[in-house]
Write a protein that holds these residues in place. Structure first.
Motif, PDB file in Angstrom:
ATOM      1  N   THR A   1       0.759  -1.365   0.525  1.00 30.66           N
ATOM      2  CA  THR A   1      -0.012  -0.062   0.048  1.00 30.66           C
ATOM      3  C   THR A   1       1.122   1.622  -0.611  1.00 30.66           C
ATOM      4  O   THR A   1       0.395   2.108  -0.305  1.00 30.66           O
ATOM      5  CB  THR A   1      -0.806  -0.294   1.396  1.00 30.66           C
ATOM      6  OG1 THR A   1      -0.250   0.037   2.025  1.00 30.66           O
ATOM      7  CG2 THR A   1      -1.769  -1.167   1.170  1.00 30.66           C
ATOM      8  N   LYS A   2       2.043   0.998   0.123  1.00 32.15           N
ATOM      9  CA  LYS A   2       2.709   2.591   0.256  1.00 32.15           C
ATOM     10  C   LYS A   2       2.722   3.525   1.342  1.00 32.15           C
ATOM     11  O   LYS A   2       3.185   3.995   0.900  1.00 32.15           O
ATOM     12  CB  LYS A   2       3.001   2.999  -0.758  1.00 32.15           C
ATOM     13  CG  LYS A   2       3.781   2.497  -2.185  1.00 32.15           C
ATOM     14  CD  LYS A   2       4.643   1.423  -1.765  1.00 32.15           C
ATOM     15  CE  LYS A   2       5.215   0.409  -3.252  1.00 32.15           C
ATOM     16  NZ  LYS A   2       6.373  -0.287  -3.385  1.00 32.15           N
ATOM     17  N   GLN A   3       1.812   2.693   2.869  1.00 29.78           N
ATOM     18  CA  GLN A   3       1.598   3.770   3.534  1.00 29.78           C
ATOM     19  C   GLN A   3       2.349   3.292   4.486  1.00 29.78           C
ATOM     20  O   GLN A   3       2.861   2.321   4.672  1.00 29.78           O
ATOM     21  CB  GLN A   3       0.693   2.778   4.315  1.00 29.78           C
ATOM     22  CG  GLN A   3      -0.220   4.174   5.226  1.00 29.78           C
ATOM     23  CD  GLN A   3      -0.546   5.132   5.229  1.00 29.78           C
ATOM     24  OE1 GLN A   3      -1.308   5.779   3.904  1.00 29.78           O
ATOM     25  NE2 GLN A   3       0.416   6.418   5.749  1.00 29.78           N
ATOM     26  N   LYS A   4       2.964   4.695   5.102  1.00 24.86           N
ATOM     27  CA  LYS A   4       4.082   5.017   6.370  1.00 24.86           C
ATOM     28  C   LYS A   4       3.529   5.017   7.630  1.00 24.86           C
ATOM     29  O   LYS A   4       2.168   5.456   7.424  1.00 24.86           O
ATOM     30  CB  LYS A   4       4.719   5.633   6.053  1.00 24.86           C
ATOM     31  CG  LYS A   4       6.125   5.578   4.637  1.00 24.86           C
ATOM     32  CD  LYS A   4       6.590   7.001   4.565  1.00 24.86           C
ATOM     33  CE  LYS A   4       7.470   6.909   3.071  1.00 24.86           C
ATOM     34  NZ  LYS A   4       9.239   7.794   3.052  1.00 24.86           N
ATOM     35  N   TYR A   5       4.274   4.106   8.453  1.00 25.84           N
ATOM     36  CA  TYR A   5       4.140   4.528  10.164  1.00 25.84           C
ATOM     37  C   TYR A   5       5.067   5.005  10.909  1.00 25.84           C
ATOM     38  O   TYR A   5       6.465   4.932  10.852  1.00 25.84           O
ATOM     39  CB  TYR A   5       2.788   3.035  10.583  1.00 25.84           C
ATOM     40  CG  TYR A   5       2.243   3.100   9.625  1.00 25.84           C
ATOM     41  CD1 TYR A   5       0.550   3.048  10.003  1.00 25.84           C
ATOM     42  CD2 TYR A   5       2.356   1.699   8.473  1.00 25.84           C
ATOM     43  CE1 TYR A   5      -0.361   2.886   9.032  1.00 25.84           C
ATOM     44  CE2 TYR A   5       0.963   1.485   8.152  1.00 25.84           C
ATOM     45  CZ  TYR A   5      -0.586   1.913   8.339  1.00 25.84           C
ATOM     46  OH  TYR A   5      -1.155   1.470   7.887  1.00 25.84           O
ATOM     47  N   ARG A   6       4.767   5.083  12.017  1.00 24.91           N
ATOM     48  CA  ARG A   6       5.750   5.295  13.105  1.00 24.91           C
ATOM     49  C   ARG A   6       5.353   5.158  13.856  1.00 24.91           C
ATOM     50  O   ARG A   6       3.812   5.282  14.684  1.00 24.91           O
ATOM     51  CB  ARG A   6       5.592   6.812  13.619  1.00 24.91           C
ATOM     52  CG  ARG A   6       7.102   7.071  14.190  1.00 24.91           C
ATOM     53  CD  ARG A   6       7.576   8.930  14.734  1.00 24.91           C
ATOM     54  NE  ARG A   6       7.573   9.039  13.292  1.00 24.91           N
ATOM     55  CZ  ARG A   6       7.123  10.429  13.064  1.00 24.91           C
ATOM     56  NH1 ARG A   6       5.574  11.003  13.930  1.00 24.91           N
ATOM     57  NH2 ARG A   6       7.740  11.558  11.805  1.00 24.91           N
TER      58      ARG A   6
ATOM     59  N   LEU B   1       1.856   8.032   8.866  1.00 20.62           N
ATOM     60  CA  LEU B   1       2.160   9.410   8.158  1.00 20.62           C
ATOM     61  C   LEU B   1       1.646   9.115   7.011  1.00 20.62           C
ATOM     62  O   LEU B   1       0.940   9.147   5.875  1.00 20.62           O
ATOM     63  CB  LEU B   1       4.069   8.755   8.190  1.00 20.62           C
ATOM     64  CG  LEU B   1       4.746   8.727   9.055  1.00 20.62           C
ATOM     65  CD1 LEU B   1       5.284   8.427   9.321  1.00 20.62           C
ATOM     66  CD2 LEU B   1       4.567   9.856  10.120  1.00 20.62           C
ATOM     67  N   SER B   2       1.492  11.227   6.486  1.00 20.88           N
ATOM     68  CA  SER B   2       0.943  11.748   5.194  1.00 20.88           C
ATOM     69  C   SER B   2       2.048  11.255   4.462  1.00 20.88           C
ATOM     70  O   SER B   2       3.015  11.113   4.744  1.00 20.88           O
ATOM     71  CB  SER B   2      -0.091  12.820   5.354  1.00 20.88           C
ATOM     72  OG  SER B   2       1.587  14.037   6.126  1.00 20.88           O
ATOM     73  N   GLU B   3       1.171  10.767   2.878  1.00 21.22           N
ATOM     74  CA  GLU B   3       2.064  10.769   2.162  1.00 21.22           C
ATOM     75  C   GLU B   3       2.896  12.326   1.049  1.00 21.22           C
ATOM     76  O   GLU B   3       2.299  13.009   1.608  1.00 21.22           O
ATOM     77  CB  GLU B   3       1.805  10.376   1.181  1.00 21.22           C
ATOM     78  CG  GLU B   3       0.976   9.066   1.058  1.00 21.22           C
ATOM     79  CD  GLU B   3       0.338   8.212   0.471  1.00 21.22           C
ATOM     80  OE1 GLU B   3       0.728   8.441  -1.316  1.00 21.22           O
ATOM     81  OE2 GLU B   3      -0.020   7.471   0.610  1.00 21.22           O
TER      82      GLU B   3
END
Length: 218
Positions: free
Chosen positions: A192-197, A216-218
């Motif tokens: 999905t290419k979604q990033k998380y912290r 996190l926003s792209e």
């Protein structure tokens, strides 16, 4: 005249006796030779039988081969069973060391924004549990990718986000300076290419536990 007849008769008896003795002696010798010959044949035959091993008949060889094949199959089955038992034990140990309870998503608290401007929303869930650990004794975070501590931190982030480790890209994983014995990781889902912290902290004897996830926003 009478004396001559007597002498002639004696000589006749002696000659007849000698002839009879000769015949008897000859018979005795023949019998002894026969006995010796028979005895020799018996003993020599016995030696030959003892020296020459008995050859297995085709049926015997087939039976022995079948028995050996059966033994080999049994050994293979035992080895296969042992291998399965070892694999099952290994799986069981892995599950025991890193097997958190399923989180209750209904308890999740979602809020807009987060610790920085690039955070679109934050999630905290009081039902999150420690992921378990194989480590013992006093704990200090280890940020070596080959260490057990690193692998358990990845497991905690995977647990919090629901992203499988094989589908996870780790951009950063290090110490959370705001909290003792805690870490922060930045990851991305490959599909999905979604990033998380992800924020995690250490619980003694239980391993790493997620405390907050920021999307996190792209």
């Amino acid at each position: 005249m009478s004396n001559d007849l007597n002498q002639s008769s004696r000589f006749g008896h002696r000659a007849k006796r000698k002839k009879t003795n000769l015949v008897l002696n000859s018979l005795i010798i023949i019998v002894l030779l026969l006995i010796i010959f028979v005895a020799y044949n018996i003993f020599s035959s016995g030696d030959d039988n003892a020296a020459a091993p008995k050859k297995d008949t085709p049926k015997t060889e087939q039976k022995q081969k079948a028995v050996q094949e059966k033994k080999d199959k049994n050994v293979s089955k035992e080895e296969e069973k042992s291998s399965e038992d070892v694999a099952n034990n290994d799986d069981g140990n892995s599950e025991d060391s890193v097997a958190p309870e399923q989180a209750d998503d209904s308890q999740a608290v979602v809020s807009e924004g987060g610790s920085s401007s690039d955070v679109s929303q934050s999630v905290e869930n009081p039902s999150w549990k420690p992921v378990g650990t194989t480590q013992s004794g006093e704990h200090t975070p280890v940020y070596d990718q080959n260490s057990a501590d690193w692998q358990e931190m990845l497991a905690a982030m995977s647990y919090a986000t629901g992203i499988d480790q094989s589908n996870m890209t780790v951009y950063w994983l290090g110490r959370d300076k705001s909290t003792q014995n805690a870490s922060i990781g930045t990851i991305e889902s490959k599909d999905t290419k979604q990033k998380y912290r992800v924020y995690i902290k250490w619980v003694d004897g239980q391993g790493w536990m997620p405390t907050k996830v920021e999307q996190l926003s792209e």
